[in-house]
Design an enzyme around this catalytic site. Structure first.
Site, PDB file in Angstrom:
ATOM      1  N   GLU A  27      25.250  45.612   2.403  1.00 48.15           N
ATOM      2  CA  GLU A  27      25.447  45.046   1.066  1.00 48.15           C
ATOM      3  C   GLU A  27      26.894  45.197   0.635  1.00 48.15           C
ATOM      4  OE1 GLU A  27      23.060  47.147   1.940  1.00 48.15           O
ATOM      5  OE2 GLU A  27      21.348  45.777   1.903  1.00 48.15           O
ATOM      6  N   HIS A  44      11.320  48.643  -4.637  1.00 49.67           N
ATOM      7  CA  HIS A  44      11.184  47.182  -4.610  1.00 49.67           C
ATOM      8  C   HIS A  44      10.803  46.682  -5.994  1.00 49.67           C
ATOM      9  CE1 HIS A  44      10.791  48.221  -0.329  1.00 49.67           C
ATOM     10  NE2 HIS A  44      11.331  47.045  -0.099  1.00 49.67           N
TER      11      HIS A  44
HETATM   12  C1  LIG Z   1      20.021  48.960   1.705  1.00 47.90           C
HETATM   13  C2  LIG Z   1      18.878  48.116   2.143  1.00 47.90           C
HETATM   14  N1  LIG Z   1      19.064  46.793   2.317  1.00 47.90           N
HETATM   15  C3  LIG Z   1      18.031  45.999   2.678  1.00 47.90           C
HETATM   16  C4  LIG Z   1      16.786  46.522   2.888  1.00 47.90           C
HETATM   17  C5  LIG Z   1      15.625  45.617   3.287  1.00 47.90           C
HETATM   18  N2  LIG Z   1      15.210  45.867   4.666  1.00 47.90           N
HETATM   19  C6  LIG Z   1      14.198  46.712   4.959  1.00 47.90           C
HETATM   20  S1  LIG Z   1      13.974  46.899   6.580  1.00 47.90           S
HETATM   21  C7  LIG Z   1      15.231  45.857   6.982  1.00 47.90           C
HETATM   22  C8  LIG Z   1      15.593  45.621   8.427  1.00 47.90           C
HETATM   23  C9  LIG Z   1      15.988  46.872   9.149  1.00 47.90           C
HETATM   24  O1  LIG Z   1      16.218  46.649  10.510  1.00 47.90           O
HETATM   25  P1  LIG Z   1      16.589  47.800  11.520  1.00 47.90           P
HETATM   26  O2  LIG Z   1      17.466  48.815  10.864  1.00 47.90           O
HETATM   27  O3  LIG Z   1      17.111  47.163  12.747  1.00 47.90           O
HETATM   28  O4  LIG Z   1      15.233  48.559  11.839  1.00 47.90           O
HETATM   29  P2  LIG Z   1      13.869  47.979  12.411  1.00 47.90           P
HETATM   30  O5  LIG Z   1      13.127  47.376  11.262  1.00 47.90           O
HETATM   31  O6  LIG Z   1      14.228  46.992  13.449  1.00 47.90           O
HETATM   32  O7  LIG Z   1      13.112  49.149  12.958  1.00 47.90           O
HETATM   33  C10 LIG Z   1      15.797  45.336   5.798  1.00 47.90           C
HETATM   34  C11 LIG Z   1      16.884  44.349   5.758  1.00 47.90           C
HETATM   35  C12 LIG Z   1      16.634  47.911   2.676  1.00 47.90           C
HETATM   36  N3  LIG Z   1      15.445  48.519   2.840  1.00 47.90           N
HETATM   37  N4  LIG Z   1      17.685  48.677   2.324  1.00 47.90           N
END
Ligand SMILES: Cc1ncc(C[n+]2csc(CCOP(=O)(O)OP(=O)(O)O)c2C)c(N)n1
Lengths: 404, 325
Positions: B60, B130
């Site tokens: 972000e 959320h």
């Molecule tokens: C600061 C923040 N930005 C956006 C999100 C929304 N979000 C939740 S999970 C996710 C993807 C995370 O991917 P990754 O770190 O690769 O882990 P994976 O889900 O593949 O295990 C996002 C964008 C969040 N939880 N926190």
């Protein structure tokens, strides 16, 4: 040559730029698909007890994930996240730690928590946010945590646990530092492992956390789960260069990449990483490569962003691979395994039904834990709310009946 | 006119912008081919290409820093933060950079081309992370504009105005209403002036003021009040910064009473600013103290969301209290 800029001045007279992929880091692999040890690999020392516990945890989590995915579709829980494809990465890394090492996870690491001893009922109580949930029904399903099991409660904002893990680990180290010399006086009794996805590794907190750990030498094991996707965003839209591992090297951190579908490789790497962290008092980074076989969460549908072909190409089951090895060790047989699965399925269903019936937390829990004790404005708001609910009990059925 | 939900209306406003300006870019987490986790940007990558509608890495801070640079260059920067709860890693870029670009440079540079869209608010069983309504944090920052629509028609017109506005704008989208709220929306371009509140329903006894998803709640309370013979004037603030003191003061001068409702915690919520200003503007016309019905001073809970939230019944109780004062 070392100099005040802390870089190696290796003078060269060619105008040359180093490519982002110049660093190509190998991937440790020990087990074959058939459950044999690769001819040139060395298996780690792992006791029968640990190996079976590791397997049982993976088996349990697979069944729990399947059931809770279903429960979400039936509308019984609001949300769920499975770790399909990453069971070995998470479980085997947890198995290589000491029970009192700190785990600071992202959210897809329920297997590590179960390995530590988090019970089926504890999982269910959290997911149903009932009054027995250790988190008092405040967070969405899968945001587990347990002080007793040294598992820091999950926070949704991604990456925030990374610099925290550095700080926590530094705390674990400080008591082993000789006050006079400033040097590590003994092996550090407990270290911290910090899990995160390859997506979260883009957050500013990742860079801050690794840099702090490297400079201040915190005994933290950074465990990057590179599963190829962050929700819909594929890894190639997430970062350039050679994975997350190359970043560890960039920060001056000892780094290894492992096949995350290979329980023995993950176990061996984490065991060694722990030893480095504990004896040398410095961070280590492990990048595990294991494709996310399932959806990101129950809120998304991967068919919208990747093809069935792609998914089929990655169908390595980390649990089966390890099971084959166990069978070859004569530590497990198919018949007992099938029986155990049936029993677990029944347990899960029973626990789900139990948790569903437990009531929600009492109204007081709305204002407790905001501070150590509620500040006056909160007490005032609580009393007003109580009076309001007493006047309109039908509108607040969860709490109205229990207000004194 | 076409029947649209709020996501369609937002998509339409973005589509018009992309057509209008060849350098306009839409970016954020998962916004590319996938269309964002709520699908607000669906179809736009196919239409405008990967170089103008793209996934960013998961940062972000990076999204807003990038957006500030792109906007300073002069291209419309349409950034999405996946949930308003995750806007805080970008807080420095917004509060110290976006907001102060013009002022600190003597208008040598500005980021008026920046629009940040982000879903906010509760009602979706999202718990702590959320469900937040962080508008008040940003409302303390001179240099930003803050806008919150209540339905699809408002969303499209206000978003287009936000994009055209020559200041950085944070556009908070009530995610509970994304699909739940539908209505007739012109397919063509139109704008709704920023900084102007709308009197949604005229009345004589008491003024109810809210914004975004909370509008539905106060409109419900107004109906209940009507059945009890109380005539409510209902106002949608629409823009939090700048906010329309005049329209609110005029209404309160007429009715003599004001109830403000928002989802965010009451202490230092934006309702506090409104109450203080209206008290000064309308002191001699007030028949009762200005009331606020807001979230509690706690993080947004999960299991006890119903208890936490300022629902229609709580707003109704405040209306009665004000009337009986
Ligand atoms: C600061 C923040 N930005 C956006 C999100 C929304 N979000 C939740 S999970 C996710 C993807 C995370 O991917 P990754 O770190 O690769 O882990 P994976 O889900 O593949 O295990 C996002 C964008 C969040 N939880 N926190």
């Amino acid at each position: 040559m070392s100099n005040p800029n802390n870089v190696s001045l290796n003078i060269n007279h060619d105008l040359e730029f180093i490519d982002g992929h110049a660093l190509t880091i190998p991937t440790l692999s020990i087990l074959t698909e058939e459950g044999d040890i690769h001819p040139s690999a060395t298996a780690p020392t792992i006791s029968k007890h640990t190996a079976l516990k590791l397997y049982e945890t993976m088996r349990f989590i697979r069944l729990l994930d399947e059931r809770m995915q279903g429960a979400q579709r039936q509308g019984r829980v609001s949300f769920y996240m499975q770790c399909l494809g990453e069971e070995a990465a998470v479980t085997a890394s947890a198995a290589a730690l000491d029970q009192n090492d700190m785990i600071m996870a992202q959210y897809r690491e329920q297997a590590a928590l179960h390995y530590r001893g988090f019970t089926l009922d504890q999982f269910m109580n959290q997911m149903f946010s009932n009054e027995l949930d250790l988190g008092k029904g405040r967070q969405m399903p899968i945001h587990y945590g347990s002080k007793e099991l040294n598992y820091m409660t999950i926070s949704s904002p991604l990456g925030t646990q990374i610099p925290q893990a550095t700080g926590y680990a530094y705390g674990q180290k400080v008591k082993h530092i000789d006050a006079k010399t400033g040097e590590l006086a003994s092996t550090i009794d407990n270290v911290t492992i910090c899990y995160f996805g390859e997506g979260a590794a883009s957050e500013g907190d990742f860079h801050a956390g690794l840099n702090m750990a490297a400079v201040h030498k915190a005994p933290v094991i950074f465990f990057a789960r590179n599963n190829g996707y962050a929700i819909s965003t594929p890894a190639e839209e997430q970062f350039k260069g050679d994975g997350i591992a190359s970043r560890g090297v960039g920060y001056g951190i000892k780094t290894i990449r492992v096949d995350g579908s290979d329980a023995l490789a993950v176990f061996a790497a984490t065991q060694k990483a722990r030893e480095i962290a504990a004896t040398q008092g410095e961070p280590v980074l492990i990048e595990s490569i294991a494709y996310r076989l399932g959806a990101h969460s129950t809120s998304d549908d991967p068919s919208g962003y990747r093809s069935k072909d792609e998914e089929a190409n990655h169908k390595v089951c980390p649990i089966d691979k390890f099971k084959k090895w166990l069978i070859k060790q004569d530590w497990l047989n198919e018949e007992d395994d099938a029986k155990a699965k049936e029993a677990i399925r029944e347990d899960i269903l029973a626990a789900l039904k139990r948790a569903e019936k437990v009531q929600k937390p009492a109204l007081e829990e709305l204002i407790s834990d905001v501070y150590d004790t509620p500040i006056p404005s909160l007490t005032r708001q609580y009393n007003d709310l109580k009076a309001h609910i007493k006047q309109h009990p039908d509108a607040y059925p969860i709490t109205a009946g229990r207000i004194k | 006119m076409a029947k649209m939900n709020m996501l369609h209306a937002i998509n339409s406003a973005l589509d018009i912008t992309m057509n209008e300006h060849p350098q306009a870019c839409i970016f954020g987490e998962d916004v590319g081919y996938f269309g964002g986790v709520f699908r607000a940007t669906s179809g736009l990558q196919e239409k405008y290409g990967k170089h103008r509608v793209f996934n960013t890495p998961l940062t972000e801070q990076g999204i807003l820093g990038f957006a500030n640079g792109l906007a300073a260059f002069g291209a419309p920067a349409l950034a999405e933060i996946q949930f308003a709860d995750y806007i805080f890693p970008a807080f420095d870029q917004i509060v110290n950079e976006s907001a102060k670009f013009r002022y600190r440079s003597g208008n040598e540079f500005n980021v008026g081309n920046l629009t940040v869209r982000t879903p906010y608010g509760g009602g979706i069983a999202g718990g702590l992370y959320h469900s937040q309504s962080p508008e008040a944090y940003f409302a303390h920052t001179p240099g930003l504009k803050i806008v919150v629509p209540r339905n699809p028609y408002q969303a499209k017109g206000l978003l287009r105005a936000s994009i055209k506005d020559d200041n950085p704008v944070i556009f908070f989208e009530p995610k509970r209403l994304y699909r739940a709220s539908t209505g007739e929306v012109p397919e063509d371009d139109y704008t709704i002036e920023l900084g102007k509140a709308e009197v949604v329903q005229e009345g004589t006894d008491i003024t109810l003021l809210a914004w975004g998803a909370q509008m539905e709640i106060v409109e419900n309370s107004a109906k209940q009040a009507h059945e009890q013979g109380i005539s409510c004037e209902v106002i949608d603030l629409r823009s939090i910064l700048p906010w329309d003191v005049e329209t609110i003061a005029k209404s309160v001068t007429k009715t003599g009473r004001l109830v403000i409702s928002h989802e965010a915690p009451i202490t230092n919520g934006f309702g506090a600013e409104i109450a203080a200003t209206i008290q000064q503007e309308c002191f001699l016309h007030l028949e009762s103290p200005i009331m606020r019905v807001c979230g509690l001073d706690t993080p947004y809970p999960l299991a006890l969301e119903k208890e936490y939230v300022p629902d229609a019944l709580k707003v109704m109780a405040a209306i009665k209290q004000s009337m009986d004062f």
